[in-house]
Design an enzyme around this catalytic site. Structure first.
Site, PDB file in Angstrom:
ATOM      1  N   HIS A 106     -49.727 -17.080 -43.253  1.00 52.37           N
ATOM      2  CA  HIS A 106     -48.687 -18.061 -43.581  1.00 52.37           C
ATOM      3  C   HIS A 106     -47.432 -17.767 -42.781  1.00 52.37           C
ATOM      4  O   HIS A 106     -46.992 -16.617 -42.694  1.00 52.37           O
ATOM      5  CB  HIS A 106     -48.355 -18.008 -45.081  1.00 52.37           C
ATOM      6  CG  HIS A 106     -47.097 -18.757 -45.436  1.00 52.37           C
ATOM      7  ND1 HIS A 106     -45.948 -18.139 -45.855  1.00 52.37           N
ATOM      8  CD2 HIS A 106     -46.834 -20.088 -45.402  1.00 52.37           C
ATOM      9  CE1 HIS A 106     -45.017 -19.055 -46.082  1.00 52.37           C
ATOM     10  NE2 HIS A 106     -45.526 -20.239 -45.816  1.00 52.37           N
ATOM     11  N   SER A 107     -46.877 -18.794 -42.155  1.00 56.29           N
ATOM     12  CA  SER A 107     -45.605 -18.690 -41.447  1.00 56.29           C
ATOM     13  C   SER A 107     -45.650 -17.546 -40.425  1.00 56.29           C
ATOM     14  O   SER A 107     -46.484 -17.563 -39.520  1.00 56.29           O
ATOM     15  CB  SER A 107     -44.476 -18.518 -42.460  1.00 56.29           C
ATOM     16  OG  SER A 107     -43.227 -18.787 -41.897  1.00 56.29           O
ATOM     17  N   LEU A 108     -44.811 -16.517 -40.557  1.00 54.49           N
ATOM     18  CA  LEU A 108     -44.850 -15.390 -39.622  1.00 54.49           C
ATOM     19  C   LEU A 108     -46.242 -14.788 -39.546  1.00 54.49           C
ATOM     20  O   LEU A 108     -46.729 -14.452 -38.458  1.00 54.49           O
ATOM     21  CB  LEU A 108     -43.842 -14.319 -40.047  1.00 54.49           C
ATOM     22  CG  LEU A 108     -43.929 -12.986 -39.288  1.00 54.49           C
ATOM     23  CD1 LEU A 108     -43.547 -13.171 -37.825  1.00 54.49           C
ATOM     24  CD2 LEU A 108     -43.054 -11.926 -39.954  1.00 54.49           C
TER      25      LEU A 108
END
Length: 293
Positions: A106-108
């Protein structure tokens, strides 16, 4: 749904350069999903998905400087590419029977997983990205200013570090601040914040590495990201939130050129849709993995 964190098994994983903390949901005889959280989050962000992905074992790590993992030593600026080495060392440390059937980021965490898989496709079976696509990039003309800003922010950090206390009477202050900033449900904010804070006699303070909030000294140019991401070989599912980062949706045409096998799904939710819309996200993940299996 039970929002407690009591069902997970806490583990530590010693890598050659650092010790990571992680949480395990599910039994060892099930296919393993390695879950990588986003910036300033921690392993608890995957608690909601663990309640639905019951056909799998989920290993959610805390990145260095997050949650219960060790901080990187020294006071030097942090750089995103260090996480790629962490992931490589982690996959090397896991025994053969515990190699993941999928990496979920998720994300980073998705940025790291995507970049790593592009460079080492032989080490990843399937890839699931939530609100993430590729390493961030910017114009080459910003290199000088970014480096300047980064070093200035780190000088300020070193000057105030010894004087900084940041002790709160209780965790609710930090929880409410995150809720106001992100609009994420208060219950989820509390779960994330609990793992990123430590108890003191006088209250609570942040456990996470303060350097995480400082400017990075370098970001890749588009030409570098484009070269890395070309002919991305691994089967990939990209899940976007309907109220997530708009830049990701606009980058889909580029992604279709990069990834040889890319499925894109949109789920109702914001950037943290794997928490607020966990049931729908888990359905997409389960469908994708069983179709590939």
């Amino acid at each position: 749904m039970d929002k407690s964190c009591e069902q997970a098994k806490e583990i530590t994983i010693q890598l050659p350069h650092i010790q990571l903390a992680a949480k395990l949901w599910g039994s060892q005889d099930k296919p393993l999903i390695l879950a990588l959280h986003g910036w300033l989050d921690n392993a608890n962000s995957f608690l909601p998905l663990s309640q639905y992905l019951t056909d799998y074992q989920i290993m959610a790590i805390d990145w260095p400087g997050h949650g219960l993992s060790e901080h990187r030593p020294g006071k030097y600026p942090l750089h995103w590419i260090d996480y790629l080495y962490d992931l490589d060392a982690l996959l090397t440390a896991l025994p053969t029977h515990q190699q993941p059937t999928a990496i979920l980021g998720h994300s980073l965490g998705g940025i790291i997983a995507s970049a790593y898989t592009a460079a080492f496709p032989e080490r990843v079976t399937t890839l699931i990205l939530i609100e993430a696509l590729s390493p961030l990039y910017e114009k080459e003309s910003k290199v000088r200013q970014r480096l300047n800003n980064s070093f200035k922010s780190h000088r300020r950090y070193l000057q105030v570090e010894a004087k900084s206390n940041n002790v709160y009477r209780d965790i609710s202050v930090a929880v409410n601040a995150r809720h106001k900033l992100t609009a994420l449900d208060v219950a989820w904010c509390e779960i994330l914040t609990q793992r990123n804070m430590k108890k003191l006699d006088s209250g609570v303070s942040w456990r996470s590495d303060p350097r995480l909030k400082l400017d990075s000294p370098l970001r890749l140019a588009y030409s570098q990201v484009d070269a890395l991401m070309q002919a991305h070989e691994v089967d990939t599912l990209l899940i976007l939130g309907s109220q997530g980062f708009s830049q990701l949706s606009s980058a889909i045409p580029i992604a279709q050129c990069w990834f040889n096998q890319l499925e894109v799904e949109e789920v109702e939710g914001d950037h943290h849709l794997h928490m607020g819309s966990a049931k729908a996200v888990s359905f997409s993940i389960d469908r994708f993995l069983k179709a590939k299996g």
